[in-house]
Design a protein around this motif. Structure first.
Motif, PDB file in Angstrom:
ATOM      1  N   ALA A 124       0.828  -1.208   0.000  1.00  0.00           N
ATOM      2  CA  ALA A 124       0.000   0.000   0.000  1.00  0.00           C
ATOM      3  C   ALA A 124       0.860   1.256   0.000  1.00  0.00           C
ATOM      4  O   ALA A 124       0.413   2.321  -0.450  1.00  0.00           O
ATOM      5  CB  ALA A 124      -0.936   0.003   1.210  1.00  0.00           C
ATOM      6  N   GLY A 125       2.103   1.168   0.491  1.00  0.00           N
ATOM      7  CA  GLY A 125       3.031   2.293   0.410  1.00  0.00           C
ATOM      8  C   GLY A 125       3.429   2.575  -1.028  1.00  0.00           C
ATOM      9  O   GLY A 125       3.609   3.734  -1.424  1.00  0.00           O
ATOM     10  N   THR A 126       3.559   1.526  -1.826  1.00  0.00           N
ATOM     11  CA  THR A 126       3.825   1.699  -3.251  1.00  0.00           C
ATOM     12  C   THR A 126       2.638   2.349  -3.938  1.00  0.00           C
ATOM     13  O   THR A 126       2.798   3.206  -4.809  1.00  0.00           O
ATOM     14  CB  THR A 126       4.138   0.340  -3.908  1.00  0.00           C
ATOM     15  N   MET A 127       1.429   1.950  -3.538  1.00  0.00           N
ATOM     16  CA  MET A 127       0.234   2.573  -4.107  1.00  0.00           C
ATOM     17  C   MET A 127       0.247   4.083  -3.874  1.00  0.00           C
ATOM     18  O   MET A 127      -0.013   4.875  -4.789  1.00  0.00           O
ATOM     19  CB  MET A 127      -1.022   1.970  -3.472  1.00  0.00           C
ATOM     20  N   ILE A 128       0.546   4.477  -2.639  1.00  0.00           N
ATOM     21  CA  ILE A 128       0.611   5.908  -2.321  1.00  0.00           C
ATOM     22  C   ILE A 128       1.693   6.588  -3.152  1.00  0.00           C
ATOM     23  O   ILE A 128       1.504   7.695  -3.667  1.00  0.00           O
ATOM     24  CB  ILE A 128       0.861   6.106  -0.814  1.00  0.00           C
ATOM     25  N   SER A 129       2.828   5.921  -3.315  1.00  0.00           N
ATOM     26  CA  SER A 129       3.923   6.486  -4.107  1.00  0.00           C
ATOM     27  C   SER A 129       3.495   6.715  -5.553  1.00  0.00           C
ATOM     28  O   SER A 129       3.866   7.725  -6.171  1.00  0.00           O
ATOM     29  CB  SER A 129       5.134   5.548  -4.064  1.00  0.00           C
ATOM     30  N   LEU A 130       2.730   5.785  -6.094  1.00  0.00           N
ATOM     31  CA  LEU A 130       2.295   5.885  -7.492  1.00  0.00           C
ATOM     32  C   LEU A 130       1.146   6.873  -7.682  1.00  0.00           C
ATOM     33  O   LEU A 130       0.703   7.088  -8.804  1.00  0.00           O
ATOM     34  CB  LEU A 130       1.907   4.506  -8.017  1.00  0.00           C
ATOM     35  N   ALA A 131       0.670   7.462  -6.585  1.00  0.00           N
ATOM     36  CA  ALA A 131      -0.347   8.508  -6.669  1.00  0.00           C
ATOM     37  C   ALA A 131       0.294   9.888  -6.690  1.00  0.00           C
ATOM     38  O   ALA A 131      -0.397  10.901  -6.533  1.00  0.00           O
ATOM     39  CB  ALA A 131      -1.310   8.401  -5.490  1.00  0.00           C
ATOM     40  N   SER A 132       1.600   9.946  -6.881  1.00  0.00           N
ATOM     41  CA  SER A 132       2.340  11.215  -6.887  1.00  0.00           C
ATOM     42  C   SER A 132       2.727  11.597  -8.308  1.00  0.00           C
ATOM     43  O   SER A 132       2.529  10.824  -9.259  1.00  0.00           O
ATOM     44  CB  SER A 132       3.608  11.071  -6.037  1.00  0.00           C
ATOM     45  N   GLU A 133       3.309  12.784  -8.458  1.00  0.00           N
ATOM     46  CA  GLU A 133       3.864  13.185  -9.748  1.00  0.00           C
ATOM     47  C   GLU A 133       5.278  12.643  -9.930  1.00  0.00           C
ATOM     48  O   GLU A 133       5.743  12.476 -11.055  1.00  0.00           O
ATOM     49  CB  GLU A 133       3.911  14.717  -9.857  1.00  0.00           C
ATOM     50  N   VAL A 240       1.586   0.663 -16.155  1.00  0.00           N
ATOM     51  CA  VAL A 240       2.384   0.676 -14.920  1.00  0.00           C
ATOM     52  C   VAL A 240       1.652  -0.081 -13.812  1.00  0.00           C
ATOM     53  O   VAL A 240       2.239  -0.914 -13.111  1.00  0.00           O
ATOM     54  CB  VAL A 240       2.682   2.120 -14.475  1.00  0.00           C
ATOM     55  N   ALA A 241       0.361   0.189 -13.648  1.00  0.00           N
ATOM     56  CA  ALA A 241      -0.416  -0.490 -12.609  1.00  0.00           C
ATOM     57  C   ALA A 241      -0.440  -1.984 -12.834  1.00  0.00           C
ATOM     58  O   ALA A 241      -0.349  -2.783 -11.885  1.00  0.00           O
ATOM     59  CB  ALA A 241      -1.835   0.063 -12.578  1.00  0.00           C
ATOM     60  N   MET A 242      -0.554  -2.410 -14.083  1.00  0.00           N
ATOM     61  CA  MET A 242      -0.586  -3.834 -14.399  1.00  0.00           C
ATOM     62  C   MET A 242       0.730  -4.507 -14.022  1.00  0.00           C
ATOM     63  O   MET A 242       0.744  -5.609 -13.473  1.00  0.00           O
ATOM     64  CB  MET A 242      -0.853  -4.025 -15.895  1.00  0.00           C
ATOM     65  N   HIS A 243       1.845  -3.820 -14.280  1.00  0.00           N
ATOM     66  CA  HIS A 243       3.143  -4.409 -13.921  1.00  0.00           C
ATOM     67  C   HIS A 243       3.274  -4.579 -12.411  1.00  0.00           C
ATOM     68  O   HIS A 243       3.685  -5.634 -11.928  1.00  0.00           O
ATOM     69  CB  HIS A 243       4.294  -3.550 -14.430  1.00  0.00           C
ATOM     70  N   PHE A 244       2.915  -3.559 -11.662  1.00  0.00           N
ATOM     71  CA  PHE A 244       3.060  -3.635 -10.203  1.00  0.00           C
ATOM     72  C   PHE A 244       2.052  -4.618  -9.588  1.00  0.00           C
ATOM     73  O   PHE A 244       2.280  -5.105  -8.481  1.00  0.00           O
ATOM     74  CB  PHE A 244       2.887  -2.250  -9.582  1.00  0.00           C
ATOM     75  N   ASN A 245       0.982  -4.918 -10.295  1.00  0.00           N
ATOM     76  CA  ASN A 245      -0.039  -5.831  -9.791  1.00  0.00           C
ATOM     77  C   ASN A 245       0.155  -7.262 -10.292  1.00  0.00           C
ATOM     78  O   ASN A 245      -0.641  -8.149  -9.984  1.00  0.00           O
ATOM     79  CB  ASN A 245      -1.434  -5.337 -10.212  1.00  0.00           C
ATOM     80  N   HIS A 265       9.650   0.758 -16.423  1.00  0.00           N
ATOM     81  CA  HIS A 265       8.221   0.537 -16.655  1.00  0.00           C
ATOM     82  C   HIS A 265       7.415   1.837 -16.644  1.00  0.00           C
ATOM     83  O   HIS A 265       6.191   1.807 -16.570  1.00  0.00           O
ATOM     84  CB  HIS A 265       7.664  -0.462 -15.641  1.00  0.00           C
ATOM     85  N   GLY A 266       8.129   2.970 -16.707  1.00  0.00           N
ATOM     86  CA  GLY A 266       7.444   4.234 -16.947  1.00  0.00           C
ATOM     87  C   GLY A 266       7.240   5.150 -15.760  1.00  0.00           C
ATOM     88  O   GLY A 266       6.708   6.252 -15.914  1.00  0.00           O
ATOM     89  N   VAL A 267       7.640   4.738 -14.550  1.00  0.00           N
ATOM     90  CA  VAL A 267       7.450   5.589 -13.376  1.00  0.00           C
ATOM     91  C   VAL A 267       8.399   6.785 -13.439  1.00  0.00           C
ATOM     92  O   VAL A 267       9.572   6.644 -13.799  1.00  0.00           O
ATOM     93  CB  VAL A 267       7.700   4.790 -12.074  1.00  0.00           C
ATOM     94  N   ASN A 268       7.905   7.961 -13.116  1.00  0.00           N
ATOM     95  CA  ASN A 268       8.751   9.153 -13.047  1.00  0.00           C
ATOM     96  C   ASN A 268       9.612   9.075 -11.794  1.00  0.00           C
ATOM     97  O   ASN A 268       9.109   9.241 -10.677  1.00  0.00           O
ATOM     98  CB  ASN A 268       7.897  10.421 -13.012  1.00  0.00           C
ATOM     99  N   VAL A 269      10.886   8.799 -11.976  1.00  0.00           N
ATOM    100  CA  VAL A 269      11.802   8.589 -10.862  1.00  0.00           C
ATOM    101  C   VAL A 269      12.928   9.613 -10.902  1.00  0.00           C
ATOM    102  O   VAL A 269      13.509   9.866 -11.952  1.00  0.00           O
ATOM    103  CB  VAL A 269      12.405   7.164 -10.896  1.00  0.00           C
ATOM    104  N   GLU A 270      13.218  10.176  -9.730  1.00  0.00           N
ATOM    105  CA  GLU A 270      14.394  11.037  -9.571  1.00  0.00           C
ATOM    106  C   GLU A 270      15.363  10.309  -8.642  1.00  0.00           C
ATOM    107  O   GLU A 270      14.953   9.747  -7.625  1.00  0.00           O
ATOM    108  CB  GLU A 270      14.007  12.386  -8.974  1.00  0.00           C
ATOM    109  N   GLU A 271      16.630  10.339  -8.990  1.00  0.00           N
ATOM    110  CA  GLU A 271      17.636   9.660  -8.170  1.00  0.00           C
ATOM    111  C   GLU A 271      18.023  10.539  -6.984  1.00  0.00           C
ATOM    112  O   GLU A 271      18.392  11.700  -7.161  1.00  0.00           O
ATOM    113  CB  GLU A 271      18.863   9.312  -9.010  1.00  0.00           C
ATOM    114  N   LEU A 272      17.931   9.971  -5.808  1.00  0.00           N
ATOM    115  CA  LEU A 272      18.224  10.715  -4.583  1.00  0.00           C
ATOM    116  C   LEU A 272      19.659  11.223  -4.573  1.00  0.00           C
ATOM    117  O   LEU A 272      19.937  12.317  -4.072  1.00  0.00           O
ATOM    118  CB  LEU A 272      17.961   9.828  -3.355  1.00  0.00           C
TER     119      LEU A 272
END
Length: 328
Positions: A124-133, A240-245, A265-272
């Motif tokens: 569910a933490g991943t779900m919240i993460s994927l609800a971001s920009e 993206v949702a299909m891959h994570f599911n 898989h298309g997630v907008n990721v910034e490297e820390l």
């Protein structure tokens, strides 16, 4: 001060208990403010769980639950809601419906959300993460599969496993004429004990949970992360949702999905690591949080740049030695 040993040494160098607590509180607040400075003045919110330090805690004390809304409301009170939110998230996951409630609430307050994951934001933490920009991930950070789990017979099992097991039984018994695959009716006797435990209601509930999880995350992705993609937003969100599911690919609900896989898989990721100062503040905040969990009864901390803090605590039952009579 991002190195764990350095943070711990400074904490241990304080002998007075009250002074230790005040040091932890002031240091955590300072790091939240620093993160805000590096993220264009965003509001910053820490949601952290002690699931690594206190795995024996009852689930509701360390997982995402509906009660978290009671913590979020006072902590974000007084923030500048015209600015975006940087959510520092550390969680094993929890209740899907609670994640939906949290996302809807935060989205009603802030015009944009980014999620920073120091180490873990699973289920569910991943779900919240994927609800971001945007999701900010370090080399050590990880997301996880979002396939729902359901309680059956005193343990949690994958909803995907329930559905796939039924489909396998169906294929072995009646086959698939469209694909030219023949079944074997004698296999019905082999599958009978297993299918008897699944039942029609459990199977449908499992399928509903899978559809609900994937549809919800796909909608968030198309609405927020892929908003600028116009007519392609829905298709990208669904992919993206299909891959994570896809439990058939991940095989384990606790599987690590690192930033490379997420980006691929298309997630907008910034490297820390792209901002060393930000990385130091995020990891120092993470270390301070873990020290707080290890030295107090806290199992969950929600804290923000507005100065608000909400803590959930759990006192484990006292274990009396054999032959010792407990009071009362």
């Amino acid at each position: 001060m991002a190195v764990w040993n350095e943070v711990l040494a400074e904490f241990n160098g304080i002998t007075d208990l009250q002074a230790r607590i005040e040091w932890l509180n002031s240091q955590m607040q300072a790091r939240l403010v620093n993160i805000s400075t590096h993220r264009a003045g965003n509001n910053v919110l820490l949601y952290g769980s002690a699931f690594l330090q206190k795995p024996e805690s009852p689930g509701q004390y360390i997982a995402i639950t509906g009660e978290d809304l009671n913590g979020l409301m006072p902590v974000i009170h007084g923030m500048d809601w015209s600015k975006g939110l940087s959510l520092v998230l550390h969680t094993p996951g929890g209740v899907t419906n609670a994640a939906e409630t949290i996302v809807d609430y935060l989205r009603s307050k802030f015009p944009s959300i980014e999620v920073i994951v120091p180490t873990y934001a699973m289920s569910a933490g991943t779900m919240i993460s994927l609800a971001s920009e945007l999701v900010v991930l370090g080399r050590q950070s990880q997301l996880g599969p979002i396939d729902p789990q359901m309680g059956v017979g005193g343990r949690f099992i994958s909803c995907r496993a329930v559905v796939e097991q039924f489909e396998r039984a169906k294929l072995e018994i009646v086959g698939d004429p469209a694909k030219g695959l023949e079944g074997d009716l004698s296999m019905a006797h082999v599958w009978a004990p297993v299918l008897g435990t699944i039942g029609p209601a459990l199977l449908q509930e499992a399928q509903n949970a899978l559809d609900y999880s994937e549809r919800m995350v796909a909608t968030w992705l198309s609405k927020y992360m892929f908003k600028a993609d116009g007519s392609n937003a829905v298709a990208k969100g669904q992919a993206v949702a299909m891959h994570f599911n896809d439990a058939a690919t991940h095989l384990s609900h606790g599987r690590r999905i690192d930033r490379k896989e997420a980006k691929d898989h298309g997630v907008n990721v910034e490297e820390l690591e792209g901002d060393q100062v930000l990385q130091e503040d995020v990891l120092t905040l993470y270390h301070l949080m873990t020290i707080a969990f290890e030295n107090t009864t806290a199992t969950k901390i929600i804290e923000g740049t507005g100065g608000g803090r909400w803590v959930k605590s759990w006192n484990p039952p006292i274990q009396f030695p054999a032959g010792f009579a407990a009071p009362g």
